[in-house]
Structure formats: structure tokens, C-alpha cells
Motif scaffolding. Structure first.
Motif, short mmCIF file in Angstrom:
data_model
loop_
_atom_site.label_atom_id
_atom_site.label_comp_id
_atom_site.label_asym_id
_atom_site.label_seq_id
_atom_site.Cartn_x
_atom_site.Cartn_y
_atom_site.Cartn_z
N ARG A 146 48.29 50.25 35.45
CA ARG A 146 48.12 50.97 36.77
C ARG A 146 47.48 52.62 36.16
O ARG A 146 47.14 52.77 34.97
N VAL A 147 45.94 52.94 37.04
CA VAL A 147 44.77 53.50 36.73
C VAL A 147 45.46 54.92 37.30
O VAL A 147 44.92 54.47 38.80
N VAL A 148 46.11 56.01 37.43
CA VAL A 148 46.42 56.32 38.87
C VAL A 148 45.91 57.62 39.23
O VAL A 148 45.81 58.67 39.93
N ALA A 149 44.50 57.76 37.68
CA ALA A 149 43.28 58.92 38.33
C ALA A 149 41.93 58.46 38.19
O ALA A 149 41.90 58.14 36.79
N ARG A 150 40.64 59.29 38.65
CA ARG A 150 39.89 58.19 38.06
C ARG A 150 39.02 59.65 38.54
O ARG A 150 38.47 60.18 39.75
N GLU A 151 38.58 60.83 36.93
CA GLU A 151 38.27 62.20 37.42
C GLU A 151 37.05 61.55 37.05
O GLU A 151 36.48 61.93 35.51
N VAL A 152 35.86 62.62 37.42
CA VAL A 152 34.44 62.68 37.45
C VAL A 152 33.83 64.31 36.80
O VAL A 152 34.26 64.78 37.68
N TYR A 153 33.32 64.57 35.68
CA TYR A 153 33.24 65.11 35.08
C TYR A 153 31.48 65.50 34.90
O TYR A 153 31.23 64.96 35.22
N ASN A 154 30.96 66.73 35.50
CA ASN A 154 29.46 66.83 35.20
C ASN A 154 29.42 67.37 33.74
O ASN A 154 30.37 68.82 33.03
N PRO A 155 28.83 66.68 32.88
CA PRO A 155 29.00 67.18 31.15
C PRO A 155 28.48 68.87 30.79
O PRO A 155 28.71 69.17 30.03
N ALA A 156 27.85 69.25 32.10
CA ALA A 156 27.19 70.63 32.22
C ALA A 156 27.83 71.52 32.17
O ALA A 156 27.34 72.50 32.35
N ALA A 157 28.98 71.12 33.06
CA ALA A 157 29.91 72.43 32.86
C ALA A 157 30.70 73.42 32.00
O ALA A 157 30.18 72.51 31.26
N SER A 158 30.97 74.51 32.17
CA SER A 158 31.56 75.39 30.91
C SER A 158 32.79 75.30 30.89
O SER A 158 33.16 75.60 29.68
N SER A 159 33.19 74.31 31.90
CA SER A 159 34.80 74.55 31.41
C SER A 159 35.27 73.23 31.97
O SER A 159 34.62 72.13 33.46
N PHE A 160 36.25 72.24 31.79
CA PHE A 160 36.62 71.45 32.45
C PHE A 160 38.01 71.31 32.22
O PHE A 160 39.21 70.20 32.98
N ALA A 161 39.45 72.75 32.93
CA ALA A 161 40.54 72.71 33.30
C ALA A 161 40.33 72.68 34.05
O ALA A 161 41.59 71.43 34.67
N ASP A 162 39.77 72.37 35.34
CA ASP A 162 40.31 72.11 36.69
C ASP A 162 39.81 70.05 36.99
O ASP A 162 40.69 69.27 36.91
N ASN A 163 38.98 69.38 35.74
CA ASN A 163 39.56 68.42 35.51
C ASN A 163 40.50 67.74 34.74
O ASN A 163 41.69 66.73 35.01
N VAL A 164 41.14 68.42 33.95
CA VAL A 164 42.19 67.58 33.04
C VAL A 164 43.28 68.21 33.86
O VAL A 164 44.15 67.65 33.82
N ALA A 165 43.51 69.60 34.94
CA ALA A 165 44.39 69.83 35.34
C ALA A 165 44.94 68.32 36.19
O ALA A 165 46.17 68.10 36.37
N LYS A 166 44.06 68.30 37.20
CA LYS A 166 44.05 67.42 37.54
C LYS A 166 44.74 65.75 37.45
O LYS A 166 45.63 64.71 37.33
N VAL A 167 44.10 65.23 36.09
CA VAL A 167 45.05 64.17 35.10
C VAL A 167 45.63 64.65 35.42
O VAL A 167 46.78 64.09 34.80
N LYS A 168 46.41 65.70 34.12
CA LYS A 168 47.84 66.11 34.40
C LYS A 168 48.62 65.89 35.20
O LYS A 168 49.80 65.31 34.78
N ALA A 169 47.74 66.26 36.33
CA ALA A 169 49.13 65.93 37.55
C ALA A 169 49.75 64.35 37.86
O ALA A 169 50.65 64.17 38.62
N ALA A 170 48.77 63.74 37.78
CA ALA A 170 48.30 62.27 37.94
C ALA A 170 49.63 61.27 37.51
O ALA A 170 50.21 60.42 37.40
#
Length: 219
Positions: free
Chosen positions: A193-217
Motif C-alpha cells: 500500500r502507498v498511503v501517501a505521495r507528497e510532492v516537495y519543492n527542492p527550493a523550499a526553505s522547509s519541508f516540515a509540512d511535507n513531513v507532517a503530511k507523510v507522518k499523518a498518513a
């Protein structure tokens, strides 16, 4: 040959300016690697590897008794830079171009290489599209496997390690999407099962939101 940082790579004979390839002449290799741009650090081992290979071949007598010659070029990170570099190398007699570093740059100049009858050989391209003979016309080779195979192998490794539920964080570009698609398909075929696919911008200053969404899944 020079590395992107300007340091000397393993020495190899260089072609004279304006030299042209002739029947029975030396093998002339041009580079189309990322000497500049955001991926310049990735190209350092590519420059070094090519230099070492050319030196080894020349130390063994070259090709058909003549030393292999090289022409430095830069794929940069735009079509304009890559196209101009390729044009210059072809004009100086290159029969084979080593590059580009990225699939995007190779795809942007493959028509130009095919039209000139010059072989494009990349050490790092993974785009599935570059496996299409209608595009490459038999004038393209690579030593890296396509994303479709990489995703298949990664899915197998994850499953063999006992992973049955995973989340994916993919970079926001064609490479990230293609690799994630390949992994997802192969993993689901194994009933994973792939429970989440989170797309991130490599130029972003933080990936905290992306990680939080992955953790929530809860993979």
C-alpha cells in the motif's frame, strides 16, 4: 579536460580548434555535462570518470592506434546552453558526445544530435522516454537504468525488507513523478500500500509540512 570547478581532471589529448573528424582519423569525444548550474556537483565524478577512461584507453594505445581526443562542453541547465555547446563540439569534429547529465537536457538536444549523425551517450539519464527508438534513432545510449526499472527494483527491495505500507516524498519534477509512478505500480502489484505521495519543492526553505503530511498518513 577540466572539471566544472576548474580543477584539472585526468589529462587527455584535446582537439585543435576547428578540427574536423575524417575517415581514419582519431576518435573525438565531446562532453555535454553540467559544468555549470545547480547540478554541477553531480557532474564532477562524470568528468573524472571520462578523463580516467580516456587516459586508460590512450595508455593502451588509443583507438586504431591513435589517441582519443576530447572537447570540453557544458550542458548547463537550459536548452540554450546545451544546444550551443553541442553545436560547438560538432563543429570541432566530435563524433560522440558524452552527456547530458540530466534527461531533460538530453531530450532537449537529441533531435540536434540525430540530425548531425552524432552519438549521444549519457552516464546518468533515467527518463523512460529516452528508450524510445523513434526519438533516438539508434544514436543514443546510457549506462544508467531507466526510472521504470529503478522503481521496480526499489519496490522489490522495500517489500523484501518487510515493508507493506509506505509513503513517498517525491521531488517536484518529471524525474520525481516518473520514479514515484514506477515504484507505486510495482509496489501495489506486490499487494503493498502507498498511503501517501507528497510532492516537495527542492527550493523550499522547509519541508516540515511535507513531513507532517507523510507522518499523518501513518505508513
Amino acid at each position: 579536460m577540466s572539471t566544472p570547478s576548474g580543477q584539472s581532471a585526468p589529462s587527455a589529448a584535446s582537439t585543435p580548434a576547428g578540427g574536423a573528424a575524417t575517415a581514419g582519423g582519431p576518435l573525438i569525444l565531446g562532453t555535454l555535462l553540467a559544468a555549470t548550474g545547480p547540478l554541477a556537483s553531480y557532474a564532477l565524478p562524470e568528468f573524472a570518470g571520462m578523463g580516467a577512461a580516456v587516459d586508460a584507453v590512450n595508455a593502451a594505445g588509443g583507438v586504431l592506434g591513435m589517441p582519443v581526443q576530447t572537447i570540453d562542453g557544458d550542458s548547463g541547465n537550459t536548452h540554450a546552453v546545451a544546444s550551443l555547446s553541442l553545436e560547438r563540439s560538432i563543429g570541432k569534429g566530435a563524433q560522440v558526445i558524452i552527456g547530458a547529465t540530466t534527461s531533460t537536457m538530453s531530450l532537449s538536444v537529441i533531435d540536434q544530435a540525430v540530425a548531425a549523425g552524432v552519438l549521444l551517450f549519457s552516464p546518468s539519464n533515467t527518463a523512460v522516454k529516452l528508450s524510445d527508438p523513434a526519438i533516438t534513432q539508434g544514436l543514443y545510449f546510457r549506462t544508467a537504468p531507466p526510472d521504470s526499472y529503478e522503481g521496480l527494483v526499489l519496490a522489490g527491495l522495500a517489500f523484501d525488507e518487510g515493508k507493506r505500507s509506505v509513503a513517498i516524498m517525491q521531488i517536484d519534477d518529471a524525474y520525481g513523478a516518473e520514479l514515484a509512478d514506477s515504484f507505486t505500480l510495482a509496489f501495489k502489484e506486490r499487494n503493498g500500500r502507498v498511503v501517501a505521495r507528497e510532492v516537495y519543492n527542492p527550493a523550499a526553505s522547509s519541508f516540515a509540512d511535507n513531513v507532517a503530511k507523510v507522518k499523518a498518513a501513518k505508513p
